[in-house]
Write a protein that holds these residues in place. Sequence first.
Motif, mmCIF file in Angstrom:
data_model
loop_
_atom_site.group_PDB
_atom_site.id
_atom_site.type_symbol
_atom_site.label_atom_id
_atom_site.label_comp_id
_atom_site.label_asym_id
_atom_site.label_seq_id
_atom_site.Cartn_x
_atom_site.Cartn_y
_atom_site.Cartn_z
ATOM 1 N N ARG A 192 -2.900 4.514 4.118
ATOM 2 C CA ARG A 192 -3.917 4.149 5.089
ATOM 3 C C ARG A 192 -4.298 2.690 4.858
ATOM 4 N NH1 ARG A 192 -2.260 8.266 6.555
ATOM 5 N NH2 ARG A 192 -3.356 10.091 7.388
ATOM 6 N N LEU A 193 -4.529 1.996 5.936
ATOM 7 C CA LEU A 193 -4.883 0.578 5.871
ATOM 8 C C LEU A 193 -6.376 0.433 6.105
ATOM 9 C CD1 LEU A 193 -3.710 -2.325 5.653
ATOM 10 C CD2 LEU A 193 -3.477 -2.303 8.143
ATOM 11 N N ILE A 226 0.834 -1.202 0.000
ATOM 12 C CA ILE A 226 0.000 0.000 0.000
ATOM 13 C C ILE A 226 0.875 1.263 0.000
ATOM 14 C CG2 ILE A 226 -1.904 -1.173 1.161
ATOM 15 C CD1 ILE A 226 -1.154 0.236 3.715
ATOM 16 N N ALA A 227 2.077 1.183 0.595
ATOM 17 C CA ALA A 227 2.990 2.326 0.546
ATOM 18 C C ALA A 227 3.550 2.504 -0.864
ATOM 19 C CB ALA A 227 4.120 2.140 1.557
ATOM 20 N N GLU A 268 -2.915 -7.473 15.793
ATOM 21 C CA GLU A 268 -4.266 -7.583 16.332
ATOM 22 C C GLU A 268 -5.004 -6.242 16.322
ATOM 23 O OE1 GLU A 268 -1.711 -10.854 17.681
ATOM 24 O OE2 GLU A 268 -1.511 -8.671 17.768
ATOM 25 N N ASN A 269 -4.277 -5.125 16.250
ATOM 26 C CA ASN A 269 -4.908 -3.803 16.220
ATOM 27 C C ASN A 269 -4.239 -2.936 15.149
ATOM 28 O OD1 ASN A 269 -6.823 -1.951 17.228
ATOM 29 N ND2 ASN A 269 -5.286 -0.969 18.532
ATOM 30 N N LEU A 270 -3.867 -3.578 14.053
ATOM 31 C CA LEU A 270 -2.984 -2.942 13.086
ATOM 32 C C LEU A 270 -3.633 -1.760 12.373
ATOM 33 C CD1 LEU A 270 -0.266 -2.864 11.723
ATOM 34 C CD2 LEU A 270 -1.073 -4.559 10.071
ATOM 35 N N THR A 271 -4.883 -1.888 11.965
ATOM 36 C CA THR A 271 -5.515 -0.817 11.195
ATOM 37 C C THR A 271 -5.492 0.506 11.962
ATOM 38 O OG1 THR A 271 -6.963 -2.416 10.075
ATOM 39 C CG2 THR A 271 -7.622 -0.098 10.019
ATOM 40 N N LEU A 305 -0.243 6.194 13.219
ATOM 41 C CA LEU A 305 1.182 6.469 13.004
ATOM 42 C C LEU A 305 1.376 7.284 11.736
ATOM 43 C CD1 LEU A 305 4.127 5.954 13.912
ATOM 44 C CD2 LEU A 305 4.093 3.893 12.478
ATOM 45 N N MET A 306 0.644 6.947 10.689
ATOM 46 C CA MET A 306 0.750 7.711 9.437
ATOM 47 C C MET A 306 0.279 9.155 9.624
ATOM 48 S SD MET A 306 2.163 5.675 7.293
ATOM 49 C CE MET A 306 3.036 5.031 8.742
ATOM 50 N N GLU A 307 -0.753 9.345 10.417
ATOM 51 C CA GLU A 307 -1.241 10.701 10.677
ATOM 52 C C GLU A 307 -0.191 11.522 11.425
ATOM 53 O OE1 GLU A 307 -4.889 10.391 12.772
ATOM 54 O OE2 GLU A 307 -5.989 9.470 11.093
#
Length: 340
Positions: A263-264, A111-112, A245-248, A254-256
Amino acid sequence: HPPPLDVRNSMGAFQWLLLLIVLGIGSGGLFLQYRLGLLVSSQGSAPPCPPPALAWSHPPTPPAPPPATSSPPPTPLPRGPKAEADSRRGRRTELAFLHIPKCAGSTLENIAWDLGIKWGHRTYSDGGGAKLSSGWCSWWHIPPYLYPSPNPYENDRKEFFCVTRDPWTRVLSEYLYQLKIWKRDDKREVTEQDCTVFGFNHWLKSTFIKIGKGTTQMQNCHMVPQWDFIEANGRRWCHTVLRVENLTLEFNELMERWRLPPRLQEGEHHNKAKSLCPELASMNLTEVFWVQNVRKMRSFYDRDFANLGDSLAGFNGIKPQPLSIQKPRSNVSGSRDRKS
């Protein structure tokens, strides 16, 4: 008899005496006032006398203190991942990805890449890798402490983030991935027996036998403990640790923080192998691992369990279930994949 006293003459003398006394006192007072006036005028105006305080008056109200100057409130720390990286942010200017095998690395790199950002295998135009002491590994799968010089992970201007997962689900995911590799590269069809608890534990048992002989970097470093990528040789390599388990949520936050566009989406995964054995993949973990393999897991991945937690704490494994299966080919466990 003596002659009579002239009263009018006597009273006149008395009145004159009294008048002289009064005039003397008055002129002395005027002279004193004149002298005091000269003294006061030479020293400046005398302050007015304060009025007498009334017995019933309240004491004067003290003046209000000047308003206190308050410093602005501290900026709250960003939400989301446990970012011990926040304290280092001042001296790190670039975010980079540290790929831990079988922890959603390919998904994030893809996605990156779609947005022009090179992470992981996308930074190596030739694919490639290196022969380590006990196996061949892709460049992006080599633990940072084993990376040959020049080591890109020693760049203090970069903030490295990585993704981890439950060690139990990671090793089961690795088995399903190996079935995919066998089918793709070795043209070996996945059998019904492969998708059983016996098939998984047979593979895991043989894998730990090889690890016990020193082949810890087998299968393109897919079996290397996760914590070897995060902290080793007295150095912290991964500064921000996310969880599968909480990646999204954690990845997007983190990206923000870094003002980066990737974005995932919830449930997005680019390297799924569950479809090969959906029943095995969906089983409760307490129904999957044999006793001897549980002991081997906790021994080999002791630092992973200590730092990432043990979701099966107190579980000792199930009794081995005998089943005749088609034995995997001997060279399968050493197969490599250059992009996983």
